[in-house]
Design a protein around this motif. Structure first.
Motif, PDB file in Angstrom:
ATOM      1  N   LYS A 108     -44.921 -55.642 -14.084  1.00 39.29           N
ATOM      2  CA  LYS A 108     -45.498 -54.846 -15.270  1.00 39.29           C
ATOM      3  C   LYS A 108     -45.674 -53.394 -14.986  1.00 39.29           C
ATOM      4  N   TYR A 109     -45.355 -52.500 -15.822  1.00 39.58           N
ATOM      5  CA  TYR A 109     -45.575 -51.066 -15.784  1.00 39.58           C
ATOM      6  C   TYR A 109     -46.009 -50.277 -17.115  1.00 39.58           C
ATOM      7  N   GLU A 110     -46.402 -49.241 -16.944  1.00 37.97           N
ATOM      8  CA  GLU A 110     -46.934 -48.444 -18.282  1.00 37.97           C
ATOM      9  C   GLU A 110     -45.628 -47.608 -18.763  1.00 37.97           C
ATOM     10  N   PHE A 111     -45.548 -48.024 -20.068  1.00 33.03           N
ATOM     11  CA  PHE A 111     -44.416 -47.280 -20.521  1.00 33.03           C
ATOM     12  C   PHE A 111     -45.058 -46.379 -21.631  1.00 33.03           C
ATOM     13  N   ILE A 112     -44.814 -44.802 -21.561  1.00 32.45           N
ATOM     14  CA  ILE A 112     -45.565 -43.866 -22.487  1.00 32.45           C
ATOM     15  C   ILE A 112     -44.408 -43.261 -23.276  1.00 32.45           C
ATOM     16  N   GLY A 113     -44.697 -43.633 -24.618  1.00 26.38           N
ATOM     17  CA  GLY A 113     -43.794 -42.645 -25.407  1.00 26.38           C
ATOM     18  C   GLY A 113     -44.304 -41.316 -25.919  1.00 26.38           C
ATOM     19  N   GLY A 166     -34.556 -51.861 -14.552  1.00 25.00           N
ATOM     20  CA  GLY A 166     -35.163 -51.409 -13.388  1.00 25.00           C
ATOM     21  C   GLY A 166     -36.427 -50.742 -13.448  1.00 25.00           C
ATOM     22  N   ASN A 167     -37.199 -50.532 -14.469  1.00 27.39           N
ATOM     23  CA  ASN A 167     -38.287 -49.649 -14.707  1.00 27.39           C
ATOM     24  C   ASN A 167     -39.404 -50.397 -14.140  1.00 27.39           C
ATOM     25  N   CYS A 168     -39.476 -51.764 -13.721  1.00 26.77           N
ATOM     26  CA  CYS A 168     -40.356 -52.607 -13.170  1.00 26.77           C
ATOM     27  C   CYS A 168     -40.706 -52.092 -11.583  1.00 26.77           C
ATOM     28  N   GLN A 169     -39.634 -51.317 -11.027  1.00 33.77           N
ATOM     29  CA  GLN A 169     -39.869 -50.810  -9.762  1.00 33.77           C
ATOM     30  C   GLN A 169     -40.932 -49.931  -9.631  1.00 33.77           C
ATOM     31  N   PHE A 170     -41.303 -49.359 -10.760  1.00 32.53           N
ATOM     32  CA  PHE A 170     -42.192 -47.974 -10.936  1.00 32.53           C
ATOM     33  C   PHE A 170     -43.277 -48.150 -11.649  1.00 32.53           C
ATOM     34  N   GLU A 171     -44.295 -47.479 -11.310  1.00 36.16           N
ATOM     35  CA  GLU A 171     -45.648 -47.634 -12.052  1.00 36.16           C
ATOM     36  C   GLU A 171     -45.398 -47.354 -13.550  1.00 36.16           C
ATOM     37  N   LYS A 172     -44.765 -46.293 -14.005  1.00 36.03           N
ATOM     38  CA  LYS A 172     -44.650 -45.846 -15.338  1.00 36.03           C
ATOM     39  C   LYS A 172     -43.452 -45.469 -15.465  1.00 36.03           C
ATOM     40  N   ALA A 173     -43.231 -45.421 -16.720  1.00 30.97           N
ATOM     41  CA  ALA A 173     -41.911 -44.790 -17.392  1.00 30.97           C
ATOM     42  C   ALA A 173     -42.281 -44.125 -18.576  1.00 30.97           C
ATOM     43  N   TYR A 174     -41.159 -43.073 -18.985  1.00 36.92           N
ATOM     44  CA  TYR A 174     -41.454 -42.282 -20.424  1.00 36.92           C
ATOM     45  C   TYR A 174     -40.199 -42.544 -21.248  1.00 36.92           C
ATOM     46  N   GLY A 175     -40.210 -42.456 -22.564  1.00 33.95           N
ATOM     47  CA  GLY A 175     -39.229 -42.277 -23.489  1.00 33.95           C
ATOM     48  C   GLY A 175     -39.749 -41.836 -24.820  1.00 33.95           C
ATOM     49  N   HIS A 176     -38.742 -41.876 -25.697  1.00 29.51           N
ATOM     50  CA  HIS A 176     -39.136 -41.504 -27.102  1.00 29.51           C
ATOM     51  C   HIS A 176     -40.155 -42.423 -27.569  1.00 29.51           C
TER      52      HIS A 176
END
Length: 352
Positions: free
Chosen positions: A189-194, A138-148
């Motif tokens: 597409k969204y930005e994933f930030i580690g 469901g991350n693709c409903q948002f502009e970006k997400a974070y994780g390890h």
């Protein structure tokens, strides 16, 4: 699906896809209590869904049951789309200035609209415990997400419109749970930030939530420590029904995921971050901070678990490490060791 027969009228916004109007007509089903050590977990979940007074289903996303566990802390319960009679948790913390959504499940329904409604339109920080389909699609409903940081490669690899294909048969009908393809918000597409272990997310004022690395289930698996509520949101590291560790086996080569080319990982199953030892070491680090939280909320099943289960899990891990053949029963090629007072640790012969 997971809803009662009460009529729910979906009110789609002009800028988003409309959900089918008959979703509320799906039959309510109890979790079957026929799976050994998971019987108590099923009983707890059935009681919650049938009797909890805070339960609410919003028009903005009728695929989710919302429970208010603390004044500013909500649990979102939704179907596990690749499993019968099983469910997955997402959690929402509403801080003074920002909200935090922990995990996004499969992306069924307008999750973003639901978060905006409950948070009052506050800026939302999306984070993931890990990159499995039921926690991140469901991350693709948002502009970006974070994780390890160890999730970055796999999370970016899974950014593909085909991530849901395995949920449907050749005729386009959903295989395990009754829903339509158009109920899934289109992929974007969204930005994933580690970020590193110990990274602090600020929700306004002195309200901080810290990422806590908890490998084993996956190399980059993490929990989130909400010090204000004294809660550790542990993802699949500490669930009501136990934990499954992925070291030493393909782990996802079962009937549900045989067609799912995005459910695996670019990180080899032999990687040491998947093992019982890695899991034990992560819990030891957490045990040294037990003065900072009281309860654990997991990704599936029973939540609000007392923190004092952690020493028992560590002790059982030590027994497995000392003697990998000490398992109590087998689940396919996975070995299961019961933890007194909790559930089981699932591991593979070469994953200790």
């Amino acid at each position: 699906m997971i809803f009662n027969d009460k009529k729910i009228t979906t009110k789609p916004k002009e800028e988003v896809i409309s959900l089918r109007s008959n979703i509320s007509k799906q039959e309510y089903q109890r979790v079957p209590m026929n799976v050994g050590g998971e019987m108590l977990d099923a009983a707890w979940l059935n009681n919650l869904r049938e009797n909890n007074k805070t339960k609410k289903i919003y028009d903005s996303d009728p695929f989710v049951e919302v429970y208010q566990f603390r004044e500013n802390f909500y649990g979102f319960l939704t179907d596990l789309l690749d499993g019968d009679n099983n469910y997955v948790w997402m959690y929402l913390i509403v801080g003074p200035e920002k909200a935090m959504l922990i995990d996004t499940s499969f992306g069924l329904g307008r999750l973003k609209d639901l978060v905006d409604e409950i948070s009052g339109g506050k800026e939302v920080i999306v984070v993931n415990t890990h990159c499995s389909c039921d926690h991140s699609y469901g991350n693709c409903q948002f502009e970006k997400a974070y994780g390890h940081v160890d999730l970055v490669d796999d999370m970016n690899w899974k950014q593909n419109p085909g991530i849901w294909d395995y949920l449907f048969d050749e005729d386009g009908k959903s295989i395990w749970v009754d829903f339509e393809r158009e109920d899934l918000i289109p992929f974007k597409k969204y930005e994933f930030i580690g970020v590193q272990d110990g990274h602090v997310f600020q929700l306004g004022g002195d309200y901080d939530v810290e990422l806590v690395w908890l490998p084993g289930h996956q190399p980059g698996h993490a929990g989130y420590l909400d010090k204000k509520n004294r809660i550790l949101i542990a993802g699949d590291a500490v669930c009501g029904g136990g934990v499954g560790l992925s070291g030493g086996s393909d782990f996802f080569a079962d009937e549900h995921h045989a067609r799912d080319k995005f459910q695996g990982s670019n990180i080899p199953s032999e990687d040491s971050r998947r093992t019982v030892t890695a899991y034990r070491d992560g819990l030891v680090r957490v045990s040294e901070r037990m003065d900072e939280f009281d309860y654990i909320f997991g990704g599936h099943g029973t939540n609000d678990i007392d923190k004092n289960i952690i020493p028992s899990i560590i002790e059982t891990c030590n027994k497995i490490i000392a003697d990998p053949d000490c398992y109590d029963y087998k689940n396919g090629d996975r070995l299961q060791k019961m933890v007194p007072g909790w559930a089981s640790i699932g591991y593979f012969e070469n994953g200790v």
